[in-house]
Design a protein around this motif. Structure first.
Motif, mmCIF file in Angstrom:
data_model
loop_
_atom_site.group_PDB
_atom_site.id
_atom_site.type_symbol
_atom_site.label_atom_id
_atom_site.label_comp_id
_atom_site.label_asym_id
_atom_site.label_seq_id
_atom_site.Cartn_x
_atom_site.Cartn_y
_atom_site.Cartn_z
ATOM 1 N N ALA A 291 0.569 -1.542 -0.071
ATOM 2 C CA ALA A 291 0.048 -0.154 -0.168
ATOM 3 C C ALA A 291 0.811 1.340 -0.461
ATOM 4 N N ARG A 292 1.935 1.576 1.088
ATOM 5 C CA ARG A 292 3.128 2.426 0.751
ATOM 6 C C ARG A 292 3.219 2.555 -0.547
ATOM 7 N N ASP A 293 3.919 1.676 -0.923
ATOM 8 C CA ASP A 293 4.407 1.305 -2.422
ATOM 9 C C ASP A 293 3.939 1.692 -3.153
ATOM 10 N N ILE A 294 2.642 1.052 -3.521
ATOM 11 C CA ILE A 294 1.478 2.470 -4.273
ATOM 12 C C ILE A 294 1.705 3.445 -4.300
ATOM 13 N N ALA A 295 1.349 4.612 -2.403
ATOM 14 C CA ALA A 295 1.397 5.647 -3.045
ATOM 15 C C ALA A 295 2.244 6.323 -3.196
ATOM 16 N N ALA A 296 3.521 5.704 -2.936
ATOM 17 C CA ALA A 296 4.734 6.302 -2.894
ATOM 18 C C ALA A 296 5.488 6.558 -4.637
ATOM 19 N N SER A 297 5.264 5.513 -4.747
ATOM 20 C CA SER A 297 5.546 5.183 -6.760
ATOM 21 C C SER A 297 5.357 5.588 -7.557
ATOM 22 N N GLY A 298 4.044 6.624 -6.977
ATOM 23 C CA GLY A 298 3.570 7.267 -8.023
ATOM 24 C C GLY A 298 2.071 6.063 -8.481
ATOM 25 N N GLY A 299 2.357 5.073 -8.238
ATOM 26 C CA GLY A 299 1.124 4.068 -8.142
ATOM 27 C C GLY A 299 -0.658 4.037 -8.148
ATOM 28 N N LEU A 300 -0.686 5.521 -7.069
ATOM 29 C CA LEU A 300 -2.176 5.936 -7.296
ATOM 30 C C LEU A 300 -2.713 6.793 -8.785
ATOM 31 N N GLY A 301 -1.781 7.605 -9.852
ATOM 32 C CA GLY A 301 -2.199 7.693 -10.902
ATOM 33 C C GLY A 301 -3.358 8.901 -10.494
ATOM 34 N N ARG A 302 -3.758 9.318 -11.628
ATOM 35 C CA ARG A 302 -4.266 10.326 -11.911
ATOM 36 C C ARG A 302 -5.462 10.133 -10.103
ATOM 37 N N PHE A 303 -5.294 9.577 -9.105
ATOM 38 C CA PHE A 303 -6.344 9.420 -8.371
ATOM 39 C C PHE A 303 -5.714 10.059 -7.082
ATOM 40 N N ALA A 304 -4.251 10.190 -7.271
ATOM 41 C CA ALA A 304 -3.480 10.661 -6.107
ATOM 42 C C ALA A 304 -4.264 12.086 -5.321
ATOM 43 N N GLY A 305 -5.369 12.540 -6.114
ATOM 44 C CA GLY A 305 -5.588 14.374 -5.955
ATOM 45 C C GLY A 305 -6.623 13.425 -4.985
ATOM 46 N N TRP A 306 -7.399 12.639 -5.061
ATOM 47 C CA TRP A 306 -8.302 12.203 -4.002
ATOM 48 C C TRP A 306 -8.752 12.305 -2.841
ATOM 49 N N SER A 307 -9.427 12.782 -1.866
ATOM 50 C CA SER A 307 -9.128 12.569 -0.565
ATOM 51 C C SER A 307 -8.843 11.613 0.416
ATOM 52 N N ASP A 308 -8.550 11.441 1.489
ATOM 53 C CA ASP A 308 -8.473 10.619 2.803
ATOM 54 C C ASP A 308 -7.481 9.054 1.714
ATOM 55 N N ALA A 309 -6.873 9.325 1.629
ATOM 56 C CA ALA A 309 -5.004 8.362 0.540
ATOM 57 C C ALA A 309 -5.402 7.090 1.184
ATOM 58 N N GLU A 310 -5.759 7.775 2.855
ATOM 59 C CA GLU A 310 -4.683 5.831 3.518
ATOM 60 C C GLU A 310 -5.422 5.499 3.684
ATOM 61 N N ARG A 311 -7.065 5.249 3.201
ATOM 62 C CA ARG A 311 -7.537 4.227 2.898
ATOM 63 C C ARG A 311 -6.935 3.132 1.816
ATOM 64 N N ILE A 312 -6.339 3.408 1.271
ATOM 65 C CA ILE A 312 -4.616 2.786 -0.133
ATOM 66 C C ILE A 312 -5.163 1.351 1.554
ATOM 67 N N VAL A 313 -4.694 2.045 2.141
ATOM 68 C CA VAL A 313 -3.895 0.809 3.300
ATOM 69 C C VAL A 313 -5.043 -1.042 3.694
ATOM 70 N N VAL A 314 -6.408 -0.555 3.167
ATOM 71 C CA VAL A 314 -7.694 -1.367 3.530
ATOM 72 C C VAL A 314 -7.571 -1.794 2.670
ATOM 73 N N ASN A 315 -7.691 -1.304 1.222
ATOM 74 C CA ASN A 315 -7.988 -1.682 0.190
ATOM 75 C C ASN A 315 -7.015 -2.761 -0.658
ATOM 76 N N VAL A 316 -5.833 -2.452 -0.297
ATOM 77 C CA VAL A 316 -4.701 -2.938 -0.631
ATOM 78 C C VAL A 316 -4.564 -4.655 0.563
ATOM 79 N N ASP A 317 -5.493 -3.907 1.950
ATOM 80 C CA ASP A 317 -5.471 -5.539 2.382
ATOM 81 C C ASP A 317 -6.561 -6.450 2.293
ATOM 82 N N THR A 318 -7.765 -5.631 1.606
ATOM 83 C CA THR A 318 -8.787 -6.718 0.963
ATOM 84 C C THR A 318 -8.519 -7.258 -0.154
ATOM 85 N N LEU A 319 -7.622 -7.198 -0.898
ATOM 86 C CA LEU A 319 -7.109 -7.537 -1.951
ATOM 87 C C LEU A 319 -6.516 -8.843 -1.526
#
Length: 322
Positions: free
Chosen positions: A265-293
């Motif tokens: 999750a941190r690597d996706i956020a840090a490496s530009g892996g969020l792409g055009r979605f990086a500006g969406w609010s509550d970016a920390e939710r990526i950790v839940v999404n990756v855990d569920t995946l």
């Protein structure tokens, strides 16, 4: 689209209640009216917020909380259910899966976690929980559970209007429901749609959520009321589906490479892996999404560890703020 707080009339006898900025707890709701019959789509996170909304709806329609004849909870999360008690005469409808989920975690647990977090207990998870839910008052909420449940689809009448309740979960939660009003070309989506904010996938599988978006895209609708964020159109629906497809690919690549879920999750956020979605609010939710995946990829059917996930989100959130 404009996005102001309060009641918006979206069509004849249809209203949306919007709460910027759509972040944690700031959810939307809706109202369908025909004659003396009414259907409220969701309540809000606490009693004062719900009372304010119902007062505005009464001013607009003449129907107050006690006059609401039907209430649909689109899913189990408290920011869509905690005000149910103010609709004292309404039949409350939810999917059977949502009703079961509501039984497991209520307002009293929210109040206890918020108090514990504010006192310094529960570590980073508690601090984060107390911070994001600071505006809301969970103490003293009287839960009102669904009085009618269904699975699949339930077609009902509001006066002479046809309304379809369509179960599309598990996705965001165990039993997500869309509320479709065909004659008004309108759908209330609950938290299948977060617009301009990061969706959070507590349940999955991701494919179900993408299919839910595709179902909305196939509807003959012009007005789309999301669970969080401004009113949207089909471009907004496509953006949510594209986000889910994108993080599914990004997470799968890291899973296959042997990276653990939090690191991924941190690597996706840090490496530009969020792409055009990086500006969406509550970016920390990526950790839940990756855990569920990750649990989906591995076939792990155990429920998520919510406290551990709040700890991960909290550390992500505070780290980004220095």
């Amino acid at each position: 689209m404009s996005y102001a707080r309060g009641l918006v009339e979206t069509g004849k006898g249809l209203f949306a209640w919007l709460q910027p900025d759509g972040s944690w707890g700031w959810s939307n709701a809706g109202l369908i009216v025909d004659g003396d019959q009414s259907l409220l789509v969701d309540t809000l996170f606490d009693v004062p917020l719900t009372a304010e909304m119902l007062a505005a709806m009464r001013d607009a329609t003449g129907l107050g909380g006690a006059d609401i004849t039907c209430l649909v909870n689109t899913h189990a999360n408290g920011d869509h259910t905690h005000g149910n008690c103010l609709c004292s005469n309404a039949e409350i409808i939810a999917s059977a899966a949502s009703a079961r989920e509501m039984e497991g975690f209520g307002a009293h647990q929210m109040a206890a976690m918020k108090a514990a977090g504010a006192s310094g207990a529960l570590g980073v998870a508690g601090r984060y929980f107390a911070d994001i839910f600071a505006p809301f008052e969970f103490a003293g909420i009287e839960e009102r559970a669904p009085t009618r449940t269904f699975s699949g689809q339930l077609d009902i009448k509001v006066g002479d209007r046809d309304v379809s309740l369509i179960e599309v979960g598990p996705a965001h939660t165990a039993g997500d429901v869309l509320v479709h009003v065909p004659d008004a070309r309108t759908v209330f989506t609950g938290d299948i749609l977060f617009i301009e904010g990061t969706p959070i996938m507590w349940a999955g599988p991701v494919g179900n959520w993408i299919k839910a978006c595709e179902r909305i895209l196939a509807m003959d609708v012009d007005t789309i009321v999301p669970g969080h964020g401004p009113l949207t159109d089909k471009a907004g629906v496509r953006a949510v589906a594209n986000y889910l497809e994108h993080i599914n690919r990004e997470a799968r690549a890291r899973y296959d490479a042997g990276m653990d879920a939090e690191t991924a999750a941190r690597d996706i956020a840090a490496s530009g892996g969020l792409g055009r979605f990086a500006g969406w609010s509550d970016a920390e939710r990526i950790v839940v999404n990756v855990d569920t995946l990750y649990r989906e990829f591995s076939g792990d059917k155990t429920p998520p560890d919510a406290l551990a996930l709040f700890d991960r989100m909290g550390r992500f959130y505070y780290d980004r703020r220095g």
